[in-house]
Design an enzyme around this catalytic site. Structure first.
Site, PDB file in Angstrom:
ATOM      1  CG  ASP A 125      -2.041   1.003   1.112  1.00 49.46           C
ATOM      2  OD1 ASP A 125      -2.465   1.292  -0.025  1.00 49.46           O
ATOM      3  OD2 ASP A 125      -2.494   1.508   2.153  1.00 49.46           O
ATOM      4  CG  HIS A 132      -4.089  10.707   2.680  1.00 52.62           C
ATOM      5  ND1 HIS A 132      -5.112  10.642   3.608  1.00 52.62           N
ATOM      6  CD2 HIS A 132      -3.221   9.710   3.006  1.00 52.62           C
ATOM      7  CE1 HIS A 132      -4.871   9.639   4.452  1.00 52.62           C
ATOM      8  NE2 HIS A 132      -3.733   9.060   4.103  1.00 52.62           N
ATOM      9  NE  ARG A 141       5.088  14.327  10.316  1.00 52.44           N
ATOM     10  CZ  ARG A 141       4.444  13.302   9.755  1.00 52.44           C
ATOM     11  NH1 ARG A 141       4.292  12.183  10.393  1.00 52.44           N
ATOM     12  NH2 ARG A 141       3.965  13.406   8.531  1.00 52.44           N
ATOM     13  CD  GLU A 197      -5.891   4.939   4.754  1.00 59.19           C
ATOM     14  OE1 GLU A 197      -5.267   4.147   4.025  1.00 59.19           O
ATOM     15  OE2 GLU A 197      -5.343   5.660   5.618  1.00 59.19           O
ATOM     16  CD  GLU A 199      -5.402   3.020  -0.051  1.00 57.03           C
ATOM     17  OE1 GLU A 199      -4.677   2.294  -0.780  1.00 57.03           O
ATOM     18  OE2 GLU A 199      -5.176   3.218   1.162  1.00 57.03           O
ATOM     19  CG  ASP A 231      -5.564   0.629   3.897  1.00 52.22           C
ATOM     20  OD1 ASP A 231      -5.636  -0.402   4.583  1.00 52.22           O
ATOM     21  OD2 ASP A 231      -4.650   1.469   4.008  1.00 52.22           O
ATOM     22  NE  ARG A 235      -7.379   6.743   9.719  1.00 49.37           N
ATOM     23  CZ  ARG A 235      -6.707   6.502   8.592  1.00 49.37           C
ATOM     24  NH1 ARG A 235      -5.434   6.128   8.636  1.00 49.37           N
ATOM     25  NH2 ARG A 235      -7.295   6.630   7.412  1.00 49.37           N
ATOM     26  CD  GLN A 238      -2.467   4.853  10.675  1.00 55.53           C
ATOM     27  OE1 GLN A 238      -3.703   4.844  10.585  1.00 55.53           O
ATOM     28  NE2 GLN A 238      -1.702   5.351   9.730  1.00 55.53           N
ATOM     29  CE  LYS A 251      -2.994   2.625   7.397  1.00 54.33           C
ATOM     30  NZ  LYS A 251      -4.006   3.037   6.410  1.00 54.33           N
ATOM     31  CB  THR A 255      -7.362  -4.632   2.231  1.00 53.15           C
ATOM     32  OG1 THR A 255      -6.374  -4.352   3.219  1.00 53.15           O
ATOM     33  CG2 THR A 255      -7.266  -3.624   1.097  1.00 53.15           C
ATOM     34  CD  GLU A 362      -7.256  12.837   4.408  1.00 52.93           C
ATOM     35  OE1 GLU A 362      -7.489  11.636   4.133  1.00 52.93           O
ATOM     36  OE2 GLU A 362      -6.788  13.650   3.593  1.00 52.93           O
TER      37      GLU A 362
HETATM   38 MN    MN Z   1      -3.889   3.086   2.831  1.00 53.76          MN
END
Ligand code: MN
Length: 417
Positions: A125, A132, A141, A197, A199, A231, A235, A238, A251, A255, A362
């Site tokens: 991936d 993103h 960050r 996600e 994708e 995906d 969070r 993660q 993750k 999927t 997001e």
């Molecule tokens: Mn992904």
């Protein structure tokens, strides 16, 4: 006069004669999985076509339960089959052949059970959308360090888990794991921030030998086709586990992919130039060609009490910064060998505006701006019983080349003894 099939196809259907994607299906009366293509609301049984010599020669592999043997044949075989199918399904075909096809080889879509179309050896991936990566970077960050210093120089990725790739419609079990929102010590709980996600996935048709990288000029020849890919991501798991080696358990539990693999030949008319790459990529990643794709993408969410799904995001694959040929080239530059059936995810495809982001993380800005649903409910992340569906299509003149959908419903976490 544009190409037309003798099968009636709605102009808004994802599956006109210009598409002809491949997958694996079974029916109640014939439970053995085999390969089919799709036209409008029908599946065409390619194993029967092959057996009854409707092709110029016998291929044999259409009776397989996966696309792998067909995929390993290379672009020559892919084009040859596509040309013959186009001829067979075209309005210009002979009346006798049309009748033959109609009578036994077309199966209404309601009667088929779609299967995972490919035996997937490895799954990788990427993280190739600048929007993103910037959004996630700001949240984790801060604005100053949003993009890591390597991001504009290489397509960032991680090696994922092929064993848990599932077909559209499969339920998704909420994972448990270690979370530590305030820092250590961690708790072991069902994830509280389950996310999707948006994708695209692309399948390797022909691999490369170990030690022999694929060049950017040849990368396209190795790709068989694309699917929609979700995906699923936890969070909170993660955030605690990802440093220093990247995503792991957050993750690896599921999927989802859409069942129909749309070929690169069908997508060829929809190639576009991607975003300008500045700084210029190193020569091994540089390609002066339109290697992006104009694919409209949409995500809907439906909670158990909603009557119909609500659109929560609209994006497009053309926003992606690193193209799929750059991803594949980079993946093999060390000599890493790709094999037939390997799957690559593009990474979340977020657009430039807040309604085009490709994840809940997001869209709700890490839960700060919950999504309001039409029945009065709100969502920061996914709840048990929620169904997430992704759709995608390319708009041609008077027709669409589409992907159908990838959908999945969240089930509550299992108790662990
Ligand atoms: Mn992904």
């Amino acid at each position: 006069m544009s190409l037309k099939s003798f099968i009636e196809v709605n102009p808004e259907s994802d599956f006109p004669i210009q598409n002809l994607p491949y997958s694996v299906f079974s029916t109640k009366s014939i439970p053995t999985p085999r390969i089919g293509t799709r036209i409008g609301d029908f599946v065409v049984d390619l194993a029967v076509l092959d057996e009854e010599n409707l092709f110029d020669k016998q291929y044999g592999f259409f009776a397989d339960s996966t696309l792998n043997r067909f995929m390993s044949g290379g672009r020559g075989v892919w084009r040859e089959v596509r040309e013959q199918l186009t001829g067979l399904l075209s309005n210009d075909n002979s009346p006798l052949k049309k009748e033959t096809l109609k009578s036994r080889r077309l199966i209404p879509i309601e009667e088929v059970l779609m299967q995972l179309p490919v035996t997937i050896g490895d799954y990788t991936d990427f993280y190739a959308s600048r929007e993103h990566a910037t959004n996630v970077g700001i949240m984790f960050r801060g604005k100053e360090n949003a993009l890591m210093s390597n991001w504009l120089h290489l397509p960032v990725g991680y090696h994922g888990r092929a064993s848990s790739v599932v077909i559209s419609g499969a339920d998704i079990r909420r994972p448990r794991g270690q979370v530590a929102p305030m820092g250590p010590p961690p708790e072991f709980v069902p994830s509280r921030s389950l996310d999707f996600e948006l994708e695209m996935g692309f399948f390797i048709g022909v691999g490369n030998e170990l030690g022999k990288p694929i060049s950017i000029e040849n990368a396209h020849e190795h790709i068989f086709g694309m699917v929609l890919l979700n995906d699923w991501s936890a969070r909170d798991i993660q955030a605690w586990e990802y440093q220093p080696l990247g995503p792991f358990l957050a993750k690896n539990f599921a999927t989802s992919i859409s069942p129909w693999v749309v070929t690169m030949d069908a997508l060829e008319p929809f190639r576009v130039h991607g975003p300008k790459q500045d700084p210029a990529p190193l020569p091994y990643l540089a390609l002066d060609a339109a290697h992006g794709y104009d694919i409209h993408l949409e995500v809907t969410l439906q909670s158990p009490t909603m009557d119909s799904p609500q659109t929560i995001s609209r994006s497009n694959m053309k926003y992606m910064y690193w193209s799929i040929v750059q991803q594949l080239t980079h993946h093999t530059v060390t000599g890493c060998n790709m094999r037939t059936g390997d799957l690559c995810g593009t990474g979340t495809i977020s657009g430039p505006t807040a309604d085009s982001y490709g994840s809940m993380l997001e869209l709700t800005w890490r839960g700060e701006k919950p999504i309001a649903l039409p029945n009065g409910e709100t969502r920061k992340f996914l709840q048990d019983g929620d169904t997430v569906t992704m759709k995608g299509y390319c708009q041609g003149e008077g027709f669409r080349v589409g992907f159908g959908e990838v959908t999945g419903k969240i089930l509550p976490a299992l108790l662990i003894n």
